[in-house]
Design a protein around this motif. Sequence first.
Motif, PDB file in Angstrom:
ATOM      1  N   ASN A  30     -54.626  -6.510 -37.023  1.00 31.10           N
ATOM      2  CA  ASN A  30     -53.719  -7.733 -37.639  1.00 31.10           C
ATOM      3  C   ASN A  30     -53.826  -9.071 -36.600  1.00 31.10           C
ATOM      4  O   ASN A  30     -53.934  -8.954 -35.497  1.00 31.10           O
ATOM      5  CB  ASN A  30     -52.167  -7.578 -37.122  1.00 31.10           C
ATOM      6  N   SER A  33     -50.561 -11.455 -35.561  1.00 31.88           N
ATOM      7  CA  SER A  33     -49.510 -10.786 -34.677  1.00 31.88           C
ATOM      8  C   SER A  33     -49.047 -12.018 -33.428  1.00 31.88           C
ATOM      9  O   SER A  33     -48.152 -11.884 -33.129  1.00 31.88           O
ATOM     10  CB  SER A  33     -49.939  -9.619 -33.932  1.00 31.88           C
ATOM     11  N   HIS A 172     -42.150 -16.355 -40.389  1.00 33.66           N
ATOM     12  CA  HIS A 172     -42.677 -15.299 -40.154  1.00 33.66           C
ATOM     13  C   HIS A 172     -43.087 -14.089 -41.220  1.00 33.66           C
ATOM     14  O   HIS A 172     -43.271 -12.858 -40.673  1.00 33.66           O
ATOM     15  CB  HIS A 172     -42.316 -14.469 -38.766  1.00 33.66           C
ATOM     16  N   TYR A 173     -42.625 -14.382 -42.246  1.00 31.34           N
ATOM     17  CA  TYR A 173     -42.763 -13.553 -43.321  1.00 31.34           C
ATOM     18  C   TYR A 173     -43.848 -13.866 -44.652  1.00 31.34           C
ATOM     19  O   TYR A 173     -44.316 -15.290 -44.357  1.00 31.34           O
ATOM     20  CB  TYR A 173     -41.460 -13.088 -44.225  1.00 31.34           C
ATOM     21  N   ASN A 191     -42.807  -8.734 -42.804  1.00 30.12           N
ATOM     22  CA  ASN A 191     -43.192  -9.434 -41.646  1.00 30.12           C
ATOM     23  C   ASN A 191     -44.701  -9.474 -41.146  1.00 30.12           C
ATOM     24  O   ASN A 191     -44.981  -8.170 -40.882  1.00 30.12           O
ATOM     25  CB  ASN A 191     -42.220  -8.878 -40.634  1.00 30.12           C
ATOM     26  N   TYR A 192     -45.353 -10.554 -40.949  1.00 25.11           N
ATOM     27  CA  TYR A 192     -46.703 -10.495 -40.860  1.00 25.11           C
ATOM     28  C   TYR A 192     -46.977 -10.116 -39.552  1.00 25.11           C
ATOM     29  O   TYR A 192     -48.307  -9.960 -39.088  1.00 25.11           O
ATOM     30  CB  TYR A 192     -47.549 -11.625 -41.615  1.00 25.11           C
ATOM     31  N   ILE A 193     -46.219 -10.633 -38.625  1.00 23.57           N
ATOM     32  CA  ILE A 193     -46.502 -10.307 -36.979  1.00 23.57           C
ATOM     33  C   ILE A 193     -46.384  -8.830 -36.738  1.00 23.57           C
ATOM     34  O   ILE A 193     -47.310  -8.400 -35.965  1.00 23.57           O
ATOM     35  CB  ILE A 193     -45.206 -10.916 -36.397  1.00 23.57           C
ATOM     36  N   THR A 194     -45.497  -8.224 -37.463  1.00 27.90           N
ATOM     37  CA  THR A 194     -45.483  -6.547 -37.248  1.00 27.90           C
ATOM     38  C   THR A 194     -46.345  -5.841 -38.149  1.00 27.90           C
ATOM     39  O   THR A 194     -46.980  -4.873 -37.986  1.00 27.90           O
ATOM     40  CB  THR A 194     -44.018  -6.151 -37.304  1.00 27.90           C
ATOM     41  N   HIS A 195     -46.615  -6.500 -39.450  1.00 29.15           N
ATOM     42  CA  HIS A 195     -47.178  -5.724 -40.453  1.00 29.15           C
ATOM     43  C   HIS A 195     -48.454  -6.544 -41.072  1.00 29.15           C
ATOM     44  O   HIS A 195     -48.754  -6.374 -42.175  1.00 29.15           O
ATOM     45  CB  HIS A 195     -46.241  -5.416 -41.734  1.00 29.15           C
TER      46      HIS A 195
END
Length: 756
Positions: A30, A33, A172-173, A191-195
């Motif tokens: 990622n 993140s 953040h999405y 959520n692109y920080i976590t996924h």
Amino acid sequence: MRGKIDIPPTIQEGFMDLFMKDYYLALKENIFSGAPMFSTELEMYKWITHIINNSEVIDSQKLVCASSPYKSDRKDATCQAVDLGLYPTEFRPIHEPGDGEYNRHINWSRIDLSIECKVHSTDQDPFDDTREDQQPLAAARKKALSHILTYVENVFMHQHRTFHYMILFLGHYARIIHFDHSGVYSTVKFNYITHGAILTTFLSRYSHYSAAQRGYDPTATRLERCNPLIAQMRKFGQTKATEHPDDHVQKMFNDSLDEAWPWHKLEVHVQRKSGEPEPQRGRLLLSRPERVTRSFVVGKPQFDAGGVVGRGTRGYVAVEVDATGRLVGPFVYLKDAWRVDHPGIEREGCVLETLNQHEVPFVPTLVCHGDLEGQATRSQDAWAQRKADNPRIKRSFKKHQHYRLVVAEVGKPLEEFGSGFKLVSAIFCCLLAHQAAYEKAGIIHRDISSGNILLYKKNGVWVGLLNDWELSKQVNAPAARQPDRTGTWQFMSARALNNPDKEIVVEDELEAFFHVLLYHAVRFLPHNIDPDSVPKFLEDYFDGCSTKGEEYRCGMAKLMAMEHGTIKLSTYNTMPASLKFLHPEDPNRSHVLDSLISQLLLSFKEAYALDPATMPGQEPSQVQTGEDIEAFWAALQAMPNVNDKGPVTPQKPKKSRAGKSKAPKPSRRSKRKAATAAGDDPKPLSLKEHRPVIELFREFLSRKDWPPNDKGVDLRVKGVKVKEAPVSSGEGGSRSTKRQLDDPQPGPSTSKRSRI
């Protein structure tokens, strides 16, 4: 876009399985993140561009990320600009001196993948995962949806694409969205920080795909300026222009050679004509190649339907390229479309082949046509999988097949008619075409509209050409071929608009011809509507709609005209009155067209089962102009496949056996003429067949009192194209255009021409 958006409940379901089957072979690290909190979109542009370009996720030799949030494409009339995008590295847009790194012009003809950024994750999300149809209700979210559809429409307009991807950052999405002519398919918001590994992997896979896997049409070759065909196209245009300076086709081709627009070589995969034998296979030598490919060069499209979902029809003045790479004339017209692939729907080229075999006049002459192999939409497959699991899903995604058609005639729009006589004569020609197709070939058109009647020069005069037979059907074929009504909203009969399941019959088509005539007459010919009120009248009559439950119905202005046999102007004029067409030199006298309009309205009133109306007879004008009339009839008489080609002539008395003159038995036409001249009420026509209406048109076209200079300025709102309300394929998007009522959006909120 109603009913054309789908979002599976999870990222893994549907979207990735269908569009990127090898997606999960190796999930990438990622790179998103460490995203900070963004307070402005500018911060997002800078950070996302930097992260993508400074990672090893994308192949930098092939693609690069560039921002273009503020400056539109120089050749784009919408003045829209998507925030970021992946571009081929060699065609990355450059910033101008003093503009800074993040202030480039977007280039719609070069952008590979679109990226849009919004600071707020909910307020600016164009989709609503909580609603069954995913359509947003809030104004800001509707605006966001409109914006992304416009961006994709611009990509489809300036490029030859089979599909297009977009990444949408919402705070953040994020969402990954797939667009094709069947529908819009998006991931859920994640959520692109976590996924973010999902997004990173998508970018990695995408950047390593071939051009065709990224959505480029492999049968369309962009001609760079160094390509020898470019020089040939310029020379071909100049040479022909010298030989034929007054040729409208030549002018259209030269106009298409817009240096700011990409030029292409397009392939047509030729379908065998009916009766042509199958190629031999096995040990025997093939009698011909299994697939014959013909190539044509084109510049800027002469017609573009616009929209994202639907047929996406484009039309070009084209020149063929032979096997040696040379351009060979004559000019032809190439139609590029995504036809609905549905059992029982015949390809338009097959219909034209039948019409040509039956020598139907005033229809295009087929050159070649065929489906482009391997180019069909995929969104309907994902929707079908979801619907199988959840039968409550009501959306209807149709499969569309990429298709090209080439015809010999190159017409010009009906709105370029030269006078009222030429407008009526063009429609008369198309009535003859419609009658011959119906009676000789057993085919009914089902989409009579302004855009489908062209002007074409034949034997030195302008005649009408009935175009676009893709929605036609055999008269005796089963009626319900598609779940939507068929036609173009603005010109469909009131009965068809009020009955979505109604089979289109001759009566509906004759009414559609009337609406086309009225539309152009109100725009260009003299009448008693206040000029400032004409745009409102056109909107109410042609774009208007009412609703019954969730279903769109005919607008009241059109319905009242059909039921009452007159068009009231109390809403548009200071003094209450009915619509009248006036002589251009004397507003106290009636235009010859007024009697024709009145007679047709009376007939529609009778057909709509109301009491007969009293229509006063019209005194003919005294202006004598027979030159256009004589030339028109002489041209028709020279056409071997036109049966109804004679003007109305006085009948000579017959001699009785005793040598005395005996008056002939008056015909229905002569009775009507005598009644009108005497001021009696004309009788309504039967609309169950073509003959009475054709006789009426011939009668009026034989009169010598057509004023020669009656066409005025266009009173429609400048720069706004009448929308062809949604009918057969549901062309959605910001500029949609055709036909079946998948996505009906008639009414004052839209300005596009929607074909249902």
